[in-house]
Design a protein around this motif. Structure first.
Motif, mmCIF file in Angstrom:
data_model
loop_
_atom_site.group_PDB
_atom_site.id
_atom_site.type_symbol
_atom_site.label_atom_id
_atom_site.label_comp_id
_atom_site.label_asym_id
_atom_site.label_seq_id
_atom_site.Cartn_x
_atom_site.Cartn_y
_atom_site.Cartn_z
ATOM 1 N N GLY A 78 5.230 -3.653 -11.976
ATOM 2 C CA GLY A 78 4.561 -4.379 -13.048
ATOM 3 C C GLY A 78 5.400 -5.492 -13.611
ATOM 4 O O GLY A 78 5.946 -6.322 -12.879
ATOM 5 N N LEU A 79 5.535 -5.482 -14.929
ATOM 6 C CA LEU A 79 6.192 -6.574 -15.644
ATOM 7 C C LEU A 79 7.628 -6.816 -15.168
ATOM 8 O O LEU A 79 8.065 -7.959 -15.073
ATOM 9 C CB LEU A 79 6.181 -6.255 -17.142
ATOM 10 N N TYR A 80 8.363 -5.748 -14.857
ATOM 11 C CA TYR A 80 9.768 -5.921 -14.471
ATOM 12 C C TYR A 80 9.879 -6.704 -13.169
ATOM 13 O O TYR A 80 10.643 -7.675 -13.076
ATOM 14 C CB TYR A 80 10.473 -4.569 -14.284
ATOM 15 N N ILE A 81 9.134 -6.258 -12.158
ATOM 16 C CA ILE A 81 9.245 -6.917 -10.863
ATOM 17 C C ILE A 81 8.628 -8.318 -10.924
ATOM 18 O O ILE A 81 9.096 -9.248 -10.265
ATOM 19 C CB ILE A 81 8.607 -6.042 -9.761
ATOM 20 N N ALA A 82 7.596 -8.482 -11.763
ATOM 21 C CA ALA A 82 7.016 -9.808 -11.952
ATOM 22 C C ALA A 82 8.073 -10.767 -12.501
ATOM 23 O O ALA A 82 8.258 -11.880 -11.997
ATOM 24 C CB ALA A 82 5.823 -9.732 -12.896
ATOM 25 N N ASN A 83 8.783 -10.334 -13.521
ATOM 26 C CA ASN A 83 9.821 -11.184 -14.111
ATOM 27 C C ASN A 83 10.986 -11.393 -13.161
ATOM 28 O O ASN A 83 11.562 -12.474 -13.102
ATOM 29 C CB ASN A 83 10.324 -10.565 -15.414
ATOM 30 N N PHE A 84 11.322 -10.338 -12.434
ATOM 31 C CA PHE A 84 12.379 -10.454 -11.430
ATOM 32 C C PHE A 84 12.037 -11.584 -10.451
ATOM 33 O O PHE A 84 12.846 -12.479 -10.217
ATOM 34 C CB PHE A 84 12.536 -9.120 -10.697
ATOM 35 N N THR A 85 10.819 -11.546 -9.930
ATOM 36 C CA THR A 85 10.391 -12.536 -8.948
ATOM 37 C C THR A 85 10.471 -13.949 -9.517
ATOM 38 O O THR A 85 10.991 -14.871 -8.890
ATOM 39 C CB THR A 85 8.944 -12.237 -8.518
ATOM 40 N N PHE A 86 9.966 -14.087 -10.731
ATOM 41 C CA PHE A 86 9.980 -15.405 -11.360
ATOM 42 C C PHE A 86 11.414 -15.883 -11.611
ATOM 43 O O PHE A 86 11.746 -17.049 -11.375
ATOM 44 C CB PHE A 86 9.200 -15.345 -12.675
ATOM 45 N N MET A 87 12.272 -14.982 -12.066
ATOM 46 C CA MET A 87 13.646 -15.378 -12.388
ATOM 47 C C MET A 87 14.448 -15.767 -11.144
ATOM 48 O O MET A 87 15.352 -16.601 -11.231
ATOM 49 C CB MET A 87 14.367 -14.258 -13.144
ATOM 50 N N VAL A 88 14.132 -15.161 -10.007
ATOM 51 C CA VAL A 88 14.773 -15.603 -8.769
ATOM 52 C C VAL A 88 14.462 -17.085 -8.565
ATOM 53 O O VAL A 88 15.330 -17.874 -8.178
ATOM 54 C CB VAL A 88 14.291 -14.781 -7.552
ATOM 55 N N GLY A 89 13.222 -17.457 -8.882
ATOM 56 C CA GLY A 89 12.822 -18.857 -8.761
ATOM 57 C C GLY A 89 13.615 -19.752 -9.698
ATOM 58 O O GLY A 89 14.085 -20.826 -9.307
ATOM 59 N N VAL A 90 13.775 -19.317 -10.936
ATOM 60 C CA VAL A 90 14.537 -20.117 -11.900
ATOM 61 C C VAL A 90 15.968 -20.316 -11.388
ATOM 62 O O VAL A 90 16.531 -21.416 -11.472
ATOM 63 C CB VAL A 90 14.529 -19.436 -13.287
ATOM 64 N N ALA A 91 16.535 -19.230 -10.837
ATOM 65 C CA ALA A 91 17.904 -19.327 -10.314
ATOM 66 C C ALA A 91 17.971 -20.322 -9.167
ATOM 67 O O ALA A 91 18.879 -21.155 -9.097
ATOM 68 C CB ALA A 91 18.373 -17.949 -9.851
ATOM 69 N N ALA A 92 16.986 -20.236 -8.271
ATOM 70 C CA ALA A 92 16.983 -21.147 -7.126
ATOM 71 C C ALA A 92 16.733 -22.581 -7.582
ATOM 72 O O ALA A 92 17.232 -23.537 -6.987
ATOM 73 C CB ALA A 92 15.930 -20.712 -6.109
ATOM 74 N N GLY A 93 15.963 -22.731 -8.684
ATOM 75 C CA GLY A 93 15.609 -24.064 -9.174
ATOM 76 C C GLY A 93 16.810 -24.877 -9.620
ATOM 77 O O GLY A 93 16.788 -26.111 -9.601
ATOM 78 N N GLY A 94 17.879 -24.185 -10.004
ATOM 79 C CA GLY A 94 19.089 -24.887 -10.421
ATOM 80 C C GLY A 94 19.620 -25.815 -9.337
ATOM 81 O O GLY A 94 20.270 -26.828 -9.612
ATOM 82 N N VAL A 95 19.290 -25.491 -8.087
ATOM 83 C CA VAL A 95 19.792 -26.273 -6.956
ATOM 84 C C VAL A 95 19.232 -27.695 -6.954
ATOM 85 O O VAL A 95 19.774 -28.590 -6.321
ATOM 86 C CB VAL A 95 19.460 -25.542 -5.632
ATOM 87 N N MET A 96 18.149 -27.911 -7.694
ATOM 88 C CA MET A 96 17.551 -29.247 -7.747
ATOM 89 C C MET A 96 18.442 -30.236 -8.510
ATOM 90 O O MET A 96 18.178 -31.435 -8.527
ATOM 91 C CB MET A 96 16.160 -29.178 -8.394
ATOM 92 N N MET A 97 19.482 -29.729 -9.167
ATOM 93 C CA MET A 97 20.506 -30.634 -9.710
ATOM 94 C C MET A 97 21.640 -30.776 -8.711
ATOM 95 O O MET A 97 22.248 -31.838 -8.598
ATOM 96 C CB MET A 97 21.080 -30.074 -11.008
ATOM 97 N N VAL A 98 21.930 -29.691 -8.004
ATOM 98 C CA VAL A 98 23.055 -29.706 -7.082
ATOM 99 C C VAL A 98 22.784 -30.657 -5.912
ATOM 100 O O VAL A 98 23.674 -31.396 -5.487
ATOM 101 C CB VAL A 98 23.350 -28.275 -6.575
ATOM 102 N N ILE A 99 21.532 -30.660 -5.427
ATOM 103 C CA ILE A 99 21.218 -31.517 -4.280
ATOM 104 C C ILE A 99 21.421 -33.007 -4.599
ATOM 105 O O ILE A 99 22.153 -33.697 -3.892
ATOM 106 C CB ILE A 99 19.807 -31.209 -3.736
ATOM 107 N N PRO A 100 20.797 -33.525 -5.680
ATOM 108 C CA PRO A 100 21.060 -34.938 -5.987
ATOM 109 C C PRO A 100 22.542 -35.213 -6.255
ATOM 110 O O PRO A 100 23.074 -36.244 -5.856
ATOM 111 C CB PRO A 100 20.238 -35.206 -7.247
ATOM 112 N N ALA A 101 23.201 -34.261 -6.917
ATOM 113 C CA ALA A 101 24.594 -34.504 -7.303
ATOM 114 C C ALA A 101 25.497 -34.611 -6.083
ATOM 115 O O ALA A 101 26.338 -35.508 -6.009
ATOM 116 C CB ALA A 101 25.082 -33.392 -8.228
ATOM 117 N N TYR A 102 25.335 -33.693 -5.131
ATOM 118 C CA TYR A 102 26.315 -33.636 -4.047
ATOM 119 C C TYR A 102 25.803 -34.132 -2.705
ATOM 120 O O TYR A 102 26.569 -34.677 -1.925
ATOM 121 C CB TYR A 102 26.872 -32.219 -3.926
ATOM 122 N N LEU A 103 24.493 -33.942 -2.420
ATOM 123 C CA LEU A 103 24.001 -34.477 -1.144
ATOM 124 C C LEU A 103 23.746 -35.971 -1.269
ATOM 125 O O LEU A 103 23.991 -36.742 -0.355
ATOM 126 C CB LEU A 103 22.734 -33.752 -0.697
#
Lengths: 428, 308
Positions: A78-103
């Motif tokens: 339920g709510l826990y795994i739903a939030n887990f799934t979404f938060m993995v996305g937030v964590a991965a989303g941070g890379v959208m700063m790393v790519i412009p910065a370093y690539l």
């Protein structure tokens, strides 16, 4: 990390070793994270209070069983795994700063990229806490430790997820820790010690959300999840929610932290969302077309989600809210120079973030279980206890994030140095 | 730490430090208080906490574990239970079949499973669900598990579903800690003392075969079935997953599953498919049998057939 120093060259007579400077770095970091304005104290105290409420709710859950959640044998996540799934996305989303910065070697982005990396750390911490909150027997967590327990690798996708999430956490901790520490020492960071890790972390960020999607898409008995589009959908929504949250952070830092956030990186993030939010909508449309045009039994979950099934329609208002939020946000993001209009930017980011939270959280996990594999319609609405635990985890994630930013700013500004006394950092 | 010399800043700093120290103390105390329910709850003994996986237990270990579990049952439920460790017989592969022309949906199998396997009384749990289906369709969407009234109802047939003991079990693949596995005689079992309760297997199972212990099962002392086995019907701990085990504590002793014995219609057939003269083998050879959700490739050891 403490014995990275080559002891051979010592130009100054009393060159401090890492045994001196690293503890000092940690002490100063703790000091910076616990000093601040009244507003900062109020924010951190509030978060701590919510976290403690969550801890207490979780302790009750462990003691008396998960009967106090509203999960059932039918809707077993339920709510826990739903939030887990979404938060993995937030964590991965941070890379959208790393790519412009370093690539793309965007210099201005490099100055603020640490926000994305700190967000990744905080979000992964929250993810891992959500997984622990979902366990019926957290006391047996050691069964998963390779060597001690029986780690079902490589067959179980969950073991892959454990590896990639922890790996991503370590990568980001290393990069952030190394860059801040060398800046604290007043030295120039050695690219050898962080560039390769940054490049790995870019690929790794993609992997965490791909593997998390495979958790679900690999299950043949759950037609709603069993779609090849799931991993790409997860990634595009991550590249909306992550940058949206970072933009909100930047607005807050500008407004309350008196930090001068350059416009360039903000513009880049807005441009990224402008594209990813539309791709995400396109993917939802593709998924729905495939579901509904052909029809048949495998569409029953989607039908339940969007239109309900007789009396059972708990998710209908929820998912349409998400769709409306996503569409409105997509339209606002089309506006050029959105960055100049802070209020509109905040509205757009909040809509996009909330929309994704619903759609890739409860909107994705719960319909996977409704109808059940024997086609029974048993609905799920989170219990009060589940909301408390979830709020506690998110509060803890925000605590980690806020403390990280609070430490990083004075170091990056050069106000917190090992050599010169810089007590004024504490006043910020 | 401070290289500052003015008295004013020094006192300011120390006051700040005092406030921080107070805050930290308060925080730690509050954290302890928030966690306090953990210490009032059921105790997990060191032996239980450190217990190894079933497959790693030596005969002596196993003996100790079984004795401990019996003592725990006595303490928690007041019953003198006998927990055995039934192992598969070589050259045996258990298979189940149900004659849907005869099954009339009376539900005795559901009830028998409930009692035999010491299920939680309040939730009326059972490993078997029976769907009432309109004749003329095999679409479970049209079925109902909550049917009432006299059975068999007109123009209905009944489809009992329990663990299909798949030869390619998705539940076993997904388990992150190998707490569930398929044994030589085809039965998929769970080590209730190794399961961490992540419930990934429940998401993976296409037949709704798995159940979770959302709380400590409640079974009145007098109703407890005392003949138990480690991998089957012993009372499960809170927070772990369980499932149908073809009553291995009976079937591995040459007896029949409780659900079959309870069936008044004779719809259920169980046996060893490797035995050439077995009933089950005759049925698979002579009836037109089918399996549920064959397209998923799970290869069930559970068959259905109609004979009129």
């Amino acid at each position: 990390m403490s014995d990275m120093l080559a002891p051979d060259d010592s130009p100054k007579p009393a060159e401090a070793t890492h045994w001196d400077s690293y503890p000092r770095f940690l002490m100063r970091a703790i000091s910076a994270a616990t000093d601040g304005s009244f507003l900062f104290y109020a924010w951190m105290t509030g978060l701590t209070a919510v976290f403690l409420v969550g801890v207490n709710a979780w302790a009750h859950q462990v003691t008396s069983g998960m009967i106090h959640t509203h999960m059932t044998d039918h809707v077993s996540w339920g709510l826990y795994i739903a939030n887990f799934t979404f938060m993995v996305g937030v964590a991965a989303g941070g890379v959208m700063m790393v790519i412009p910065a370093y690539l793309y070697k965007d210099k201005r982005m490099q100055d603020v990229v640490i926000i994305g990396e700190l967000l990744a750390i905080a979000a992964i911490v929250a993810c891992l806490m959500f997984v622990v909150a979902d366990l019926g027997r957290p006391d047996r967590g050691w069964h998963m430790l390779p060597g001690l327990g029986r780690f079902n690798f490589p067959i179980s996708m969950l073991t892959w997820d454990v590896l990639v999430l922890n790996g991503y956490l370590l990568l980001n901790l290393h990069v952030v820790g190394y860059l801040l520490y060398t800046r604290f020492l007043g030295k120039k960071p050695n690219p050898k010690w962080y560039k390769p890790f940054i490049l790995i972390s870019i690929v790794w960020a993609i992997s965490i959300h791909t593997v998390t999607a495979f958790l679900y898409s690999g299950l043949g008995g759950r037609p709603f999840w069993n779609s090849a589009l799931l991993a790409p959908r997860f990634l595009t929504s991550a590249f909306v929610s992550g940058p949206a949250f970072i933009l909100l952070t930047m607005v807050v830092l500008k407004r309350f932290g008196k930090v001068n956030v350059p416009e360039g990186p903000m513009n880049t993030l807005v441009k990224i969302i402008r594209v990813t939010i539309l791709i995400n909508l396109l993917m939802i449309i593709s998924e729905l077309f495939t579901e509904f045009y052909a029809g048949g039994a495998h569409t029953s979950s989607a039908r339940y989600l969007f239109f309900g099934h007789g009396e059972a329609n708990a998710l209908v208002p929820w998912i349409w809210t998400a769709i409306i939020f996503n569409v409105v946000a997509a339209l606002v993001f089309l506006k050029p120079q959105l960055v100049q209009n802070t209020r509109l930017l905040v509205v757009a980011c909040v809509l996009a973030f909330t929309g994704m939270w619903i759609e890739k959280g409860m909107g994705l996990i719960v319909p996977g279980f409704v109808p059940s594999t024997l086609h029974e319609y048993v609905e799920y609405v989170p219990s009060h206890l589940e909301w408390r635990v979830a709020a506690g985890v998110i509060a803890f994630g925000l605590l980690v994030y806020s403390a990280g930013i609070k430490i990083a700013i004075p170091i990056l500004r050069g106000e917190m140095r090992f050599r010169q006394p810089a007590e004024k950092a504490a006043t910020d | 730490m401070s290289e500052n010399s003015t008295a004013e800043t020094k006192s300011g700093l120390s006051r700040r430090r005092l406030v921080k120290g107070l805050g930290a103390t308060l925080g730690v105390t509050a954290f302890g208080a928030a966690l306090s329910p953990l210490f009032g709850g059921p105790k997990v003994s060191a032996d239980e906490l450190m217990q190894r996986h079933y497959k790693e237990l030596s005969p002596e270990d196993k003996k100790k574990v079984l004795e401990r579990l019996q003592a725990e049952a006595k303490k928690s439920y007041g019953a003198d239970v006998e927990i055995g460790d039934h192992r598969p017989t070589p050259n045996t592969k258990f298979v189940y079949a149900i004659n849907l022309s005869i099954c009339n949906g009376n539900g005795n199998c559901v009830e028998a499973c409930h009692r035999e396997n010491n299920h939680d009384r309040a939730s009326k749990e059972s490993y078997i669900r029976v769907l009432e289906m309109p004749k003329g369709t095999m679409d479970m969407e049209k079925g109902s598990t909550t049917y009432t009234g006299t059975v068999p109802a007109k123009d209905k047939f009944y489809l009992p579903v329990q663990c299909q003991q798949c030869d390619e079990p998705p539940c076993v693949d997904v388990c992150p800690v190998q707490a569930t596995w398929k044994e030589q005689d085809g039965i998929v079992v769970v080590d209730y003392n190794w399961c961490i309760g992540c419930r990934y297997c429940m998401a993976a199972c296409p037949y709704h075969a798995r159940r979770f212990n959302w709380q400590k099962p409640d079974v009145p002392t007098l109703e407890i079935n005392k003949k138990q086995s480690y991998l089957s019907n012993r009372i499960r701990p809170q927070g772990v997953v369980e499932k149908c085990h073809f009553c291995l504590h009976r079937t591995r002793e040459g007896r029949l599953p409780a659900c079959l014995e309870a069936c008044p219609t004779g719809a259920r057939v169980f046996g060893n498919i490797l035995a050439p003269k077995s009933n089950i083998r005759w049925i698979l050879e002579n009836k037109r049998v089918y399996v549920l959700k064959e397209e998923l490739g799970t290869k069930p050891s559970f068959f259905y057939f109609f004979d009129k």
